[in-house]
Scaffold this active site. Structure first.
Site, short mmCIF file in Angstrom:
data_model
loop_
_atom_site.label_atom_id
_atom_site.label_comp_id
_atom_site.label_asym_id
_atom_site.label_seq_id
_atom_site.Cartn_x
_atom_site.Cartn_y
_atom_site.Cartn_z
N CYS A 211 0.81 -1.23 0.00
CA CYS A 211 0.00 0.00 0.00
C CYS A 211 0.84 1.27 0.00
O CYS A 211 0.37 2.33 -0.40
CB CYS A 211 -0.93 0.02 1.21
SG CYS A 211 -1.94 -1.47 1.38
N CYS B 250 -0.92 2.70 6.29
CA CYS B 250 -0.51 1.38 6.76
C CYS B 250 -0.21 0.51 5.54
O CYS B 250 -0.67 0.78 4.43
CB CYS B 250 -1.58 0.75 7.63
SG CYS B 250 -3.16 0.48 6.81
N HIS C 63 -8.74 2.61 -3.36
CA HIS C 63 -7.37 2.26 -2.97
C HIS C 63 -6.71 1.39 -4.04
O HIS C 63 -6.56 0.18 -3.87
CB HIS C 63 -7.41 1.53 -1.63
CG HIS C 63 -6.06 1.23 -1.03
ND1 HIS C 63 -4.89 1.82 -1.45
CD2 HIS C 63 -5.71 0.36 -0.04
CE1 HIS C 63 -3.88 1.35 -0.74
NE2 HIS C 63 -4.35 0.46 0.12
#
Length: 404
Positions: free
Chosen positions: A91, A390, A360
């Site tokens: 991520c 995160c 995302h």
């Protein structure tokens, strides 16, 4: 040791974010990447020969574009002297591309680097690891890269059999965060993103994508993931993903980030080189940090990462005008804010939405957030911002940027 040079970020742009299987599903990651790179050149007027490298982030690559930074640069019209590569910090990949570019510029290895992030989760590969060996009568087992990556990201010693959702539920139990609080944050995220869309706040950072079709091309120029029609009642009606195995489960598709398609890019250089190239810097990199923790508690890894980055900048949370904290899960955002002592409804936190509403697209998210941050700071008349997220597997990145 040579003194590190100052680094600025110029012209952060992004494509609209598409839903899984949605408007951008037929557009390969390479095409998304070349689209945003071409737009970056067109809008800035920069000579491609002035760009030393393209550092690309991608979480779910295929061999249709190996080392996609290099391939995308070539396809976008950069010369063969412009180098490129690909990285993966899950991520955090997009932000890591920016930071890698910054380190090259700071140390004088390069003068101008493009950081690129791209993901087409709609086209994440199905793969086999047995295909080059004898195939049994049962045939080949195809694995889904999306789900498999979430199960293996902690390695053998830190298994995550329930993926990121199981980790989110662990935080729910540890922090005592209610379903109602999670859904309220999700609703707030959608409302903020929709308001930003409707007001034109995203327009300056967006690059339209032309999608070919049987009846002609369609121009996608708006994020597809934000829902104007959602409500607490609608969110409350969704079933928890792990509800069958955990009667206390609260994490749903509605209070979690999406699986999405998008690309984003920016130019990282020095103030002096920016002036020579006719670029107008938007941000200056002040400090950054990376932190690691237990993969099962990866959602709160931004807590130490942010503290490190702020300490290195010599500031605290009260000095920030904007906080971009990616919404992997509502519960994870609430846990981080609780540890930081920041109110869940603080208007500085994701004022234009984040992962739950905008989406995302793993490799692109860090630069998508940077584009939104860069265009959002002036609107708030702010000067300092924190970007943090995160990372599956137990990591987090955080970076402090100052408005130029």
């Amino acid at each position: 040791m040579t003194e590190l040079r100052e680094v600025v970020v110029c012209s952060p742009l992004r494509t609209p974010v598409g839903r899984m299987g949605g408007a951008l599903a037929t557009v390969p990651a390479l095409e998304l990447a070349t689209t945003v790179l071409t737009a970056l050149l067109d809008r800035t007027g920069v000579d491609p020969a002035a760009i030393d490298a393209v550092i690309a982030a991608q979480g779910y690559p295929t061999m249709e574009a190996p080392a996609i930074g290099r391939v995308a640069a070539l396809d976008a019209g950069f010369g063969v002297a412009t180098t490129g590569y690909q990285l993966d910090r899950r991520c955090g990949s997009g932000l890591q591309a920016v930071l890698n570019a910054a380190m090259e510029v700071q140390t004088g290895v390069a003068d101008a680097v493009i950081a690129l992030g791209v993901e087409s989760m709609s086209n994440a590969p199905l793969y086999t690891v047995e295909g080059r060996r004898d195939v049994s009568g049962a045939g080949l087992l195809l694995r889904d890269a999306l789900s498999r990556g979430r199960e293996t990201v902690g390695g053998r010693r830190f298994p995550t059999p329930e993926g990121n959702v199981g980790s989110a539920e662990l935080l729910r139990a540890e922090y005592g965060i209610s379903r109602e609080a999670q859904d309220a944050l999700a609703l707030r995220s959608h409302r903020r993103a929709v308001a930003a869309q409707d007001s034109g706040a995203f327009d300056a950072e967006l690059v339209p994508v032309e999608v070919p079709g049987r009846r002609g091309s369609m121009l996608v120029d708006r994020d597809e993931h934000p829902r104007a029609d959602t409500s607490l009642a609608a969110l409350g009606g969704l079933r928890p993903i792990l509800g069958r195995s955990d009667a206390e489960a609260t994490v749903t598709a509605g209070n979690s980030s999406g699986q999405n398609d998008a690309a984003a890019a920016c130019i990282v250089t020095t103030p002096q080189r920016a002036a020579e190239l006719g670029l107008v810097p938007m941000l200056r990199l002040v400090s950054w940090a990376v932190a690691g923790n237990d993969p099962l508690r990866f959602g709160v890894a931004p807590v130490p990462a942010a503290h490190l980055a702020l300490d290195r900048a010599g500031i605290g949370f009260d000095d920030l005008d904007l906080i971009e904290l990616n919404e992997a899960f509502a519960v994870q955002v609430l846990a981080c804010l609780a540890d930081w002592g920041v109110d869940a409804e603080d208007p500085r936190v994701n004022p234009r939405g984040s992962g739950i509403s905008i989406g995302h697209p793993i490799g692109a998210t860090g630069i998508r957030m940077l584009a939104t941050l860069a265009h959002g700071l002036p609107a708030l008349d702010g000067s300092l911002a924190l970007e943090t997220m995160c990372i599956g597997g137990g990591q987090a990145l955080a970076a402090v940027f100052a408005r130029v």
